[in-house]
Design an enzyme around this catalytic site. Structure first.
Site, PDB file in Angstrom:
ATOM      1  N   CYS B  83      -7.963  -8.105  -8.761  1.00  0.00           N
ATOM      2  CA  CYS B  83      -8.504  -8.145  -7.387  1.00  0.00           C
ATOM      3  C   CYS B  83      -9.459  -9.310  -7.163  1.00  0.00           C
ATOM      4  CB  CYS B  83      -9.218  -6.845  -7.063  1.00  0.00           C
ATOM      5  SG  CYS B  83      -8.480  -5.399  -7.830  1.00  0.00           S
ATOM      6  N   CYS B 211     -11.934   5.320  -0.033  1.00  0.00           N
ATOM      7  CA  CYS B 211     -11.016   4.371  -0.671  1.00  0.00           C
ATOM      8  C   CYS B 211     -10.486   3.359   0.335  1.00  0.00           C
ATOM      9  CB  CYS B 211      -9.818   5.120  -1.260  1.00  0.00           C
ATOM     10  SG  CYS B 211     -10.263   6.514  -2.313  1.00  0.00           S
ATOM     11  N   HIS B 337      -6.995  -4.165   1.444  1.00  0.00           N
ATOM     12  CA  HIS B 337      -7.264  -4.894   0.202  1.00  0.00           C
ATOM     13  C   HIS B 337      -5.977  -5.467  -0.377  1.00  0.00           C
ATOM     14  CE1 HIS B 337      -8.763  -6.071  -3.620  1.00  0.00           C
ATOM     15  NE2 HIS B 337      -8.796  -4.913  -4.220  1.00  0.00           N
TER      16      HIS B 337
END
Ligand code: ZN
Lengths: 143, 388
Positions: B83, B211, B337
């Site tokens: 990430c 989340c 994300h």
């Protein structure tokens, strides 16, 4: 010759194993005998769990096995209500970490421990477990 | 050694399912940054392509992208730290430029996660951890971060409601960000209502609302040496500090479970290089893949003492008007994300802030901005300090 001789015992580890061959395949042999084992470097005494074949401290690969025994303290845990692909039949299950002082053990909490009785800091022990698909892992029970 | 600047930033709109191929997705962020920088592809000396593998089918995406973006015959290559891939790409671009090898480098991050199911993607992310010793237990990112949340709650008395406050803040700014995938506001009442999706348990103590969600997206940062920056750009933003660290993959090899050592270490390095401290930061983008991750970032970066992150969010000090505005673009929690694109998007927000071009989310006259970008479960950490 070739593939027939490859030791793939590690494919027995966990609900789904992503590794077949490793120099520490004897870990699986010990699980089959009801023991969870780590390694200790004969060169410098470093203790490893999970077990390693090679010591990064002194670069020795001369290791001896030791048994994970006694009580560890629960560092943390999480109960999963949703699982990665391949693990949905196990739901719900809790992953957790136990601290034995000189090493830590990452695994699952035994499914028969009620969540209400799980507390960070509690003492637990590590025991071998046979999964419903006949694979092997280890779980934490109340000590 | 000369200074290194960011002269162009761009990103695609982050979206649940991008209706195109990965090279087309990469083009969106690239075009946005090239228009921002107002340079031509001939001005770019090399490209660095950043993502996490196994979400789409393209192997070695660098070559394909360089062709599609018009960046042949310049060198191109791939950088991966899960990430934080595009922050690591920026670190690499910095070294390519400060070494004198190249004058201008494009850092392109992308991820197209919609080609696989959510459960498959959890499995991929889980395999970003220790596949030999942890993945066989059925691990996934939310559960790992949930273990940090549980430890933080046990040690400091942080509550699920404190974490929900972070999601509420993200929603406030996500509504304003037209590039965000999730633009709806979030309230504490949603977390309190067991029927609401926000409140549904994922991995205790984290709930769906804690989340971030998968997304498709791309980002691009164009980095230049001092001479080129001054000739191309009216408002170059300078790279003042860089930090990066790694730690044990397996949680059994770690000692801290109420924070991320990689963030502490990368932060210390970046502050030292920039010659400033946490109090000098005027705006920050932190890696809020989960609400607990933002809470730990407050503490690991020195915005709050260990255990006092909850006081920052309770007093709204991390809102736009507060003493240390954090994730005023909605963060990963609102933007989504897209793994490899995320760091570049964070950098873009801070660059726009420092130029005074952030629109509705502009903080007042910032001098220094910080980007905190984490790969895996605190496995890789990058902190970047930018300044005017
Ligand atoms: Zn040794």
């Amino acid at each position: 010759m070739g593939k027939k001789d490859t030791d793939v015992r590690f494919s027995k580890f966990g609900t789904v194993s992503f590794t077949a061959t490793t120099k520490v395949n004897d870990f699986i042999g010990s699980l089959e005998q009801g023991k969870v084992m780590g390694t200790r470097c004969k060169g410098c005494g470093m203790v490893f769990f999970p077990p390693r074949a090679d010591c990064y401290k002194c670069l020795s690969s001369d290791m001896e096995w030791f048994e994970v025994s006694g009580k560890g303290k629960l560092v943390s845990y999480s109960k999963l209500e949703y699982a990665p692909v391949g693990f949905d039949k196990d739901l719900p299950y809790s992953i957790a970490l136990l601290d034995y002082g000189t090493y830590k053990v990452f695994g699952r909490i035994a499914s028969d421990v009620p969540e209400a009785e799980i507390k960070v800091g509690m003492e637990m022990k590590t025991v071998v477990n046979t999964l419903s698909n006949n694979q092997l892992n280890y779980v934490f029970q109340k000590a | 050694m000369g200074k290194v600047a960011i002269i162009g930033v761009g990103q695609s709109t982050f979206t649940r399912a991008y209706p195109g191929s990965v090279r087309e997705l990469a083009f969106e962020g690239f075009r946005d940054a090239m228009k921002d920088a107002q340079i031509s592809t001939k001005d770019i000396g090399a490209s660095v392509i950043c993502s996490a593998p196994e979400y789409d089918k393209q192997r070695s995406p660098a070559g394909v992208f360089a062709e599609y973006l018009g960046l042949n015959p310049q060198p191109t290559f791939y950088v991966e730290t899960l990430c934080s891939s595009s922050s690591m790409g920026l670190r690499l671009a910095y070294s390519l430029i400060s070494s004198g090898l190249h004058d201008v480098v494009a850092v392109i991050g992308f991820q197209k996660m919609s080609e696989i199911s959510s459960a498959e993607s959890q499995e991929r992310m889980g395999r970003g951890a220790d596949i030999q010793w942890e993945s066989p237990f059925g691990t996934m990112m939310p559960a790992y971060y949930a273990m940090y949340a549980r430890a933080h709650m046990a040690k400091y008395g942080t509550t699920p409601e404190d974490l929900a406050l972070i999601r509420v803040k993200a929603g406030t700014y996500g509504e304003l960000n037209e590039k965000a995938a999730y633009r709806k506001g979030v309230t504490l009442e949603m977390f309190a209502n067991p029927e609401d999706r926000m409140a549904s348990p994922v991995a205790s103590p984290l709930r769906t609302g804690d989340c971030c969600a998968n997304a498709d997206g791309s980002s691009c940062i164009i980095v230049a040496n001092e001479e080129k920056a001054k000739s191309f750009c009216k408002k170059p933003v300078w790279v003042k500090g860089l930090g990066a660290a790694s730690t044990a993959v397996n949680l059994a090899g770690r000692d801290l479970f109420t924070g991320l050592t990689v963030a502490q270490q990368a932060g210390e390095q970046a502050y030292k290089m920039a010659g400033i401290g946490p109090k000098d930061i005027d705006v920050a983008e932190v890696h809020d893949c989960f609400t607990i991750a933002e809470m730990m970032a407050y503490e690991n970066l020195g915005f709050a003492k260990p255990g006092e992150g909850k006081d920052l969010i309770r007093s709204k000090e991390t809102y736009k008007e507060g003493s240390i505005p954090v994730n005023v673009d909605g963060g990963l929690l609102s933007k989504g994300h897209p793994i490899g694109a995320t760091g570049g998007s964070q950098v873009r927000t801070v660059v726009l802030q420092l130029r005074g071009e952030a629109g509705a989310i502009q903080v007042k006259n910032p001098e220094f901005g910080l980007v905190h970008n984490i790969g895996g479960v605190g496995l890789y950490g990058n902190v970047t300090i930018l300044g005017r």
